[in-house]
Design a protein around this motif. Structure first.
Motif: not given
Length: 110
Positions: A45-50, A90-97
């Protein structure tokens, strides 16, 4: 992994984790898989998104697929429980489509 923004350091961490996950001698290391899943759940949840989208999620998916063929029910349930907790974190993270599409195309996880 949670707070690192230096690309080189993240790359080294990624390579180390990938070597554990892809090394045949560690394929049946239940306790190692559990710890990696827990780590991914904590840092995701706090890691760099990529890093999260291109490394954490695909490796969680691979661990889930491998768990489908686990012969020992107790181990299978243990891994499934840890996967559930990691995915919940991870469910609250913005995940790329496109990452979601890749997971759906890869097939169901039992």
């Amino acid at each position: 992994m949670e707070t690192v923004t230096q690309k080189e350091l993240l790359e080294r961490v990624k390579m180390q984790l990938a070597s554990f996950l892809e090394d045949p001698q560690y394929q049946d290391q239940h306790s190692l898989h559990i710890e990696i899943i827990r780590t991914f759940g904590r840092v995701g949840p706090n890691a760099e998104p990529r890093f999260r989208d291109e490394f954490v999620l695909p490796h969680l998916h691979k661990l889930a697929l491998a768990n489908n063929s686990q012969a020992t029910e107790i181990k299978r349930i243990d891994v499934a429980t840890q996967l559930f907790e990691a995915y919940s974190a991870l469910s609250c993270c913005c995940i790329l489509f496109n990452q979601i599409q890749w997971s759906v195309k890869a097939g169901p996880i039992h």
